[in-house]
Write an enzyme that holds these catalytic residues in place. Sequence first.
Site: not given
Ligand code: NDP
Length: 244
Positions: A136, A149
């Site tokens: 990030s 975070y």
């Molecule tokens: P979302 O919340 O839309 O997606 C997060 C995903 O991670 C979901 O599919 C969720 O699935 C999965 N997840 C969470 N915890 C677990 C777990 N313990 N095991 C398996 N899967 C898990 O977020 P984003 O798409 O925005 O984020 C994706 C990545 O990008 C993250 O690492 C985030 O930190 C990073 N990011 C996002 C930014 C943003 O502004 N959106 C900016 C910078 C980085 P489920 O709950 O079904 O398990």
Amino acid sequence: METYNKKLIVITGASSGFGLEMAKEFAKDGYPLLLLARRVERMEELNLPNTICRKVDVTNKDEFEGAVREAEAKYGKTDLIVNNAGVMLLGDMASQDPQEWKTMIDVNIMGVMNGMQIVMNDMKERKSGTIINLASIAGVQPFPNHGAYCASKYGVVGLTKVARSEMSPFNVRVISICPGAVSTELLGHTTDQNIIDGYNQWKESVGAVNITANDIAQTVKYAYQLPQSVLLREVVITDTMQDA
Ligand code: NDP
């Protein structure tokens, strides 16, 4: 084992946001996929060809590895893993519940390390492969209310650099993608409504609202589809209007 033209791609956190868009983008180009997250039905609903969807918590290494080996038995060894699963629980460090810190450290750091270790030895042996970790912009600069975070994402940037130096002698690419704010479900897990409102107000006041999850997915795909000899080591990608 059947023979497939393209090699296996594993995407964690494919049930929403960036991971879900990546699944759709890579499927368009005909890659066999293993999609992992806890909400398996969201991934199954995509109904993508040559795709296995498994309910996996990335903090459980045995469960994670079992799913990867199952997909590899069908499609061949993993050529790309995208360690994308992550959580963001924003909070004031002076008062936030430490359990929320632990969740972020476990998922965002241990989950990524688990994913890397599951594929590293095979990639070293084959002298090929790519690991892409979702860090990030909060892994390269600080933001208020992002204490744990930021710690987790600085951690991802750091461990990606170490893995890069360990894997480059074996011709394996290790990449970190550092997005700025992009609207997904990510913010929705924060428990402090004032912080959610403040975050949204900031994004809207500067106009940083146009970049999409699909833009991030296309960037990941671009980095992967470069020749194996070309390494885009770190990418910071934000809305043009993001001011920090
Ligand atoms: P979302 O919340 O839309 O997606 C997060 C995903 O991670 C979901 O599919 C969720 O699935 C999965 N997840 C969470 N915890 C677990 C777990 N313990 N095991 C398996 N899967 C898990 O977020 P984003 O798409 O925005 O984020 C994706 C990545 O990008 C993250 O690492 C985030 O930190 C990073 N990011 C996002 C930014 C943003 O502004 N959106 C900016 C910078 C980085 P489920 O709950 O079904 O398990």
